[in-house]
Design a protein around this motif. Structure first.
Motif, mmCIF file in Angstrom:
data_model
loop_
_atom_site.group_PDB
_atom_site.id
_atom_site.type_symbol
_atom_site.label_atom_id
_atom_site.label_comp_id
_atom_site.label_asym_id
_atom_site.label_seq_id
_atom_site.Cartn_x
_atom_site.Cartn_y
_atom_site.Cartn_z
ATOM 1 N N LEU A 195 0.834 -1.200 0.000
ATOM 2 C CA LEU A 195 0.000 0.000 0.000
ATOM 3 C C LEU A 195 0.869 1.252 0.000
ATOM 4 O O LEU A 195 1.955 1.269 0.582
ATOM 5 C CB LEU A 195 -0.909 0.013 1.230
ATOM 6 C CG LEU A 195 -2.014 -1.039 1.292
ATOM 7 C CD1 LEU A 195 -2.713 -0.958 2.643
ATOM 8 C CD2 LEU A 195 -3.016 -0.844 0.165
ATOM 9 N N PRO A 196 0.398 2.330 -0.623
ATOM 10 C CA PRO A 196 1.128 3.596 -0.521
ATOM 11 C C PRO A 196 1.057 4.121 0.907
ATOM 12 O O PRO A 196 0.185 3.715 1.689
ATOM 13 C CB PRO A 196 0.365 4.515 -1.492
ATOM 14 C CG PRO A 196 -0.993 3.929 -1.593
ATOM 15 C CD PRO A 196 -0.813 2.447 -1.450
ATOM 16 N N PRO A 197 1.964 5.005 1.282
ATOM 17 C CA PRO A 197 1.939 5.529 2.656
ATOM 18 C C PRO A 197 0.660 6.291 2.943
ATOM 19 O O PRO A 197 0.212 7.115 2.149
ATOM 20 C CB PRO A 197 3.177 6.441 2.709
ATOM 21 C CG PRO A 197 3.502 6.748 1.284
ATOM 22 C CD PRO A 197 3.066 5.565 0.487
ATOM 23 N N LEU A 198 0.062 5.991 4.078
ATOM 24 C CA LEU A 198 -1.173 6.639 4.509
ATOM 25 C C LEU A 198 -0.922 7.369 5.824
ATOM 26 O O LEU A 198 -0.143 6.917 6.660
ATOM 27 C CB LEU A 198 -2.291 5.610 4.711
ATOM 28 C CG LEU A 198 -2.741 4.838 3.470
ATOM 29 C CD1 LEU A 198 -3.616 3.668 3.866
ATOM 30 C CD2 LEU A 198 -3.486 5.753 2.508
ATOM 31 N N GLY A 199 -1.606 8.461 6.009
ATOM 32 C CA GLY A 199 -1.496 9.193 7.259
ATOM 33 C C GLY A 199 -2.213 8.468 8.385
ATOM 34 O O GLY A 199 -3.051 7.586 8.157
ATOM 35 N N PRO A 200 -1.925 8.810 9.630
ATOM 36 C CA PRO A 200 -2.581 8.144 10.763
ATOM 37 C C PRO A 200 -4.096 8.336 10.755
ATOM 38 O O PRO A 200 -4.833 7.442 11.179
ATOM 39 C CB PRO A 200 -1.926 8.795 11.990
ATOM 40 C CG PRO A 200 -1.332 10.070 11.486
ATOM 41 C CD PRO A 200 -0.945 9.823 10.072
ATOM 42 N N GLU A 201 -4.568 9.485 10.298
ATOM 43 C CA GLU A 201 -6.019 9.706 10.266
ATOM 44 C C GLU A 201 -6.683 8.784 9.259
ATOM 45 O O GLU A 201 -7.739 8.197 9.525
ATOM 46 C CB GLU A 201 -6.308 11.165 9.946
ATOM 47 C CG GLU A 201 -5.859 12.130 11.023
ATOM 48 C CD GLU A 201 -6.199 13.569 10.682
ATOM 49 O OE1 GLU A 201 -6.633 13.813 9.546
ATOM 50 O OE2 GLU A 201 -6.036 14.429 11.559
ATOM 51 N N ALA A 202 -6.086 8.631 8.069
ATOM 52 C CA ALA A 202 -6.660 7.738 7.059
ATOM 53 C C ALA A 202 -6.630 6.298 7.531
ATOM 54 O O ALA A 202 -7.585 5.541 7.316
ATOM 55 C CB ALA A 202 -5.897 7.888 5.742
#
Length: 336
Positions: A218-225
């Motif tokens: 997966l591409p990097p996701l922020g903590p909120e996502a």
């Protein structure tokens, strides 16, 4: 009666009255009225009415589009704004409505973010208290029961051992509830590991078999996502357990063009005619806060239910979308 018909009938009444006066009054083209003159007047009247109706229809069309937009607007499902068109007053009205809708969506997103943040903070507090207070107390009771059972006579020993097992089951249940309230594995090991643990937990709960297919790249996701993806998966599986009467459920997470998609699918009884519950509304509110979209519909071949969450990648990370969707932080929400 619509505004169009009121204006049209009023104009028609005036034109009919004028025609009647021309035909029956003392001043006319000829007396008595000739058939050809009557036909000419009648055709002229029809032409005036048709032209009047066409002009009114064109002039009031923007108002009709605005009315349809007002009746179908849902702040949880943002859609395109009505086009600003028409004369000055109508164009100003449509523009004002669009501005009001933008403000309402922004205010709802901000208030939802604050509410969800407070709920998640409360979840963390309750989970911590369950772990530190109730969990430690039950652990002490478990150890003391074991110590006393080792020295108790036969009949009493059996009772103490049953009490010990009941205490152990209660302790396991407390830990399970605490994990659901505060997904520590999400913070420590990441989204993929958290979803694997979640599906395993639901599979062992005595309900349908839950399978997972998670893309490791997966591409990097922020903590909120990541938190939104986890909570939507948790909510979707909870709904499957409670309402679907399913035998199998699937959790699929993978990359799609421009973003990441989460799919929760079951083979249960599918959607019913009941109104959308708090669980689905909570999913939509969380999704809006990071610029994501939730779609709920029937599964393949019309069987079961599918919940799809699409998280677009903005600036290379899914969590950055929150800045354009209301400016709030996502920290949880209600369950169904």
């Amino acid at each position: 009666m619509t505004l169009f018909w009121r204006i049209f009938l009023l104009n028609a009444a005036v034109l009919l009255a004028a025609t009647a006066l021309l035909l029956l009054g003392p001043v006319t083209v000829s007396t008595p009225v000739l058939l050809t003159e009557a036909l000419i007047l009648f055709c002229g009247l029809v032409a005036m009415l048709v032209a009047n109706a066409a002009l009114l229809r064109l002039g009031l069309a923007p108002l009709e589009r605005l009315t349809r937009a007002m009746t179908t607007t849902d702040l949880l499902r943002p859609g395109p704004r009505p086009a600003v068109s028409g004369h000055r007053e109508i164009a100003a009205l449509i523009s004002t409505y669009n501005t009001m809708l933008d403000r309402l969506e922004a205010e709802r997103a901000a208030s939802s973010a604050r509410a969800l943040s407070a709920q998640e903070a409360e979840r963390r507090r309750i989970a911590q208290e369950l772990h530190d207070e109730v969990g430690q107390t039950l652990t002490a009771v478990l150890l003391e029961t074991t110590r006393v059972a080792d020295r108790a006579p036969g009949p009493l020993r059996e009772d103490l051992l049953r009490a010990r097992e009941a205490t152990r089951d209660s302790l396991d249940e407390i830990r399970r509830i605490a994990r659901r309230l505060r997904p520590g594995v999400l913070e420590e090991l990441g989204l993929t590991s958290a979803l694997k643990a979640l599906t395993s937990e639901f599979s062992m709960g005595g309900g349908p078999v839950v399978r997972h297919r998670l893309d490791p790249g997966l591409p990097p996701l922020g903590p909120e996502a990541e938190l939104v993806l986890y909570r939507v998966a948790q909510e979707g599986l909870t709904n499957v357990m409670r309402h679907a009467a399913a035998e199998r459920a699937d959790v699929v997470l993978g990359s799609v063009p421009g973003g990441v998609e989460l799919l929760i699918r079951d083979d249960g009884r599918g959607l019913v005619d009941a109104a959308e519950g708090a669980g689905l509304r909570g999913m939509r509110e969380r999704a809006l806060l990071i610029g994501a979209e939730v779609a709920v519909g029937p599964g393949p071949e019309g069987r079961g239910t599918e919940v799809r969450l699409y998280v677009p990648l903005v600036g290379g990370a899914g969590g950055e979308a929150a800045d354009g969707a209301g400016g709030g932080t996502v920290d949880g929400g209600e369950r169904a």
